[in-house]
Design an enzyme around this catalytic site. Sequence first.
Site, PDB file in Angstrom:
ATOM      1  N   SER A 102       0.817  -1.209   0.000  1.00 10.13           N
ATOM      2  CA  SER A 102       0.000   0.000   0.000  1.00 10.13           C
ATOM      3  C   SER A 102       0.857   1.269   0.000  1.00 10.13           C
ATOM      4  O   SER A 102       1.595   1.524  -0.931  1.00 10.13           O
ATOM      5  CB  SER A 102      -0.960  -0.041   1.192  1.00 10.13           C
ATOM      6  OG  SER A 102      -1.967   0.912   1.061  1.00 10.13           O
ATOM      7  N   ASP A 241      -2.412   6.489  -3.528  1.00 14.54           N
ATOM      8  CA  ASP A 241      -1.275   5.838  -2.880  1.00 14.54           C
ATOM      9  C   ASP A 241      -0.769   4.706  -3.770  1.00 14.54           C
ATOM     10  O   ASP A 241      -1.221   4.535  -4.906  1.00 14.54           O
ATOM     11  CB  ASP A 241      -1.628   5.365  -1.472  1.00 14.54           C
ATOM     12  CG  ASP A 241      -2.587   4.193  -1.462  1.00 14.54           C
ATOM     13  OD1 ASP A 241      -3.306   4.000  -2.452  1.00 14.54           O
ATOM     14  OD2 ASP A 241      -2.626   3.464  -0.452  1.00 14.54           O
ATOM     15  N   ASP A 243      -1.082   1.509  -4.072  1.00 13.80           N
ATOM     16  CA  ASP A 243      -1.977   0.519  -4.690  1.00 13.80           C
ATOM     17  C   ASP A 243      -3.325   1.118  -5.052  1.00 13.80           C
ATOM     18  O   ASP A 243      -4.252   0.400  -5.417  1.00 13.80           O
ATOM     19  CB  ASP A 243      -2.143  -0.714  -3.803  1.00 13.80           C
ATOM     20  CG  ASP A 243      -2.890  -0.429  -2.509  1.00 13.80           C
ATOM     21  OD1 ASP A 243      -2.864   0.731  -2.047  1.00 13.80           O
ATOM     22  OD2 ASP A 243      -3.485  -1.364  -1.942  1.00 13.80           O
ATOM     23  N   ASP A 245      -5.835   2.409  -3.497  1.00 17.28           N
ATOM     24  CA  ASP A 245      -7.096   2.178  -2.788  1.00 17.28           C
ATOM     25  C   ASP A 245      -7.452   3.352  -1.876  1.00 17.28           C
ATOM     26  O   ASP A 245      -8.452   3.308  -1.173  1.00 17.28           O
ATOM     27  CB  ASP A 245      -7.073   0.857  -2.005  1.00 17.28           C
ATOM     28  CG  ASP A 245      -6.085   0.846  -0.850  1.00 17.28           C
ATOM     29  OD1 ASP A 245      -5.267   1.788  -0.747  1.00 17.28           O
ATOM     30  OD2 ASP A 245      -6.127  -0.104  -0.045  1.00 17.28           O
TER      31      ASP A 245
END
Length: 445
Positions: A102, A241, A243, A245
């Site tokens: 992440s 960010d 990834d 999400d």
Amino acid sequence: MSRQYFGTDGIRGCTNKDPMTADVAMRVGQAAGAYFKRGLHRHRVLIGKDTRLSGYMVESALMAGFTSVGMDVVLVGPLPTPGVALLTRSMRADLGVMISASHNPFSDNGIKLFGPNGYKLSEEEEKAIEEAIDQPPLLAAPADIGRARRIDDAQGRYIHAVKSSFPESLRLDKLRLVLDCANGAAYQVAPAVLWELGAEVITLGVAPNGLNINDHCGSTDPSALQKKVLETRADLGIALDGDADRVIIVDEKGEIVDGDQIMALIATSAQKRNLLKGNTTVATVMSNLGLERYLSKLGIQLLRTQVGDRHVVEAMRAGGYTVGGEQSGHIILSYHTTTGDGLVAALQVLADLVQSDKKASELLHVFDPFPQLLKNVRYSSGQPLEDESVCEAISEAEESLKGKGRLLIRKSGTEPLIRVMAEAEDPDLVHQIVDHICETVRRAA
């Protein structure tokens, strides 16, 4: 049972150190593959990743693990976490895997698992897989070993799905947008979505080299985005960010709009369109009291959960609610997605902006946040929150804030830290309370 591998968001750690090694990744593939091999059909797992250098290693190890127990593997390459969740469901896979840490630096990596419905696995499912990781694997017979294939149209499928969340009657052709993809998973798909909808797109963080993901860019460090928005006189800035999400917005004045403000805007819009089920929005204990007061005036209940988007999603599913999120920028809209999707959330903000005929600074600062202060205190051993002097300081603070603020104190789930957060209309009171409790914890630790 103490959890050796799974944490609050899958398995995560520094690459080539337990638990984020190639050996553990292979055994996770074997354990998860065996767990999800139900029924007589050919079993399929879909694997995506972000742009970290270690993604190649983890992807190969997982592929070896899954195929060794008889699961076919579909590799989609770099794709946002919500894209992996979406394709897991649409391709009727038994399991989806996202390789990402992440918003963490490139040196970390992680493994997130999604069920066939596109939702993250429950703690019970993770526990069952964890128990099998260190057991001898149930290897397939030679003729039953799984096959692996890479598909090339995963990004196109995700782009189409994201665009479907944006009203067909609207275009973005009057907007100049700055987009920071954090050198992460959305570096190709996010610019494509905004360009196809007509926007003028100025990009940052779209040159990943395996080492620069989240490096002074993206939603955890939007300073470059703020500067570029002002330099280019853009209408809005969007920061994702690693990834993709989560999302943070920057208005045309360079001011940050966090997840709480985004939730307030989307909840208000959803209520007007009869999409806000149960007249409830789900957030965590970290969301600002100003959000709660604002929603209350609209007759909207704010349901709070523990920190973590997993807890937000679980509460949304349990109550049938449609809007939830975190101050950090995880925004979950269950009428579009099964997990946080920064790009989908950004499109909802842009739809409201286009229809409002207002500037971003006039539209997006929906409520006045209460002054909020969060400090971390590191401790070496023991249980400082059980110390008599700490308990007394907490009781005094709660009495001082009664009816006019909030106090939240919790232990970190990943580090030896005590997190102390207070908020109230009086900033001096907030600082006084947090500093006093932190000092008391330090003396007790």
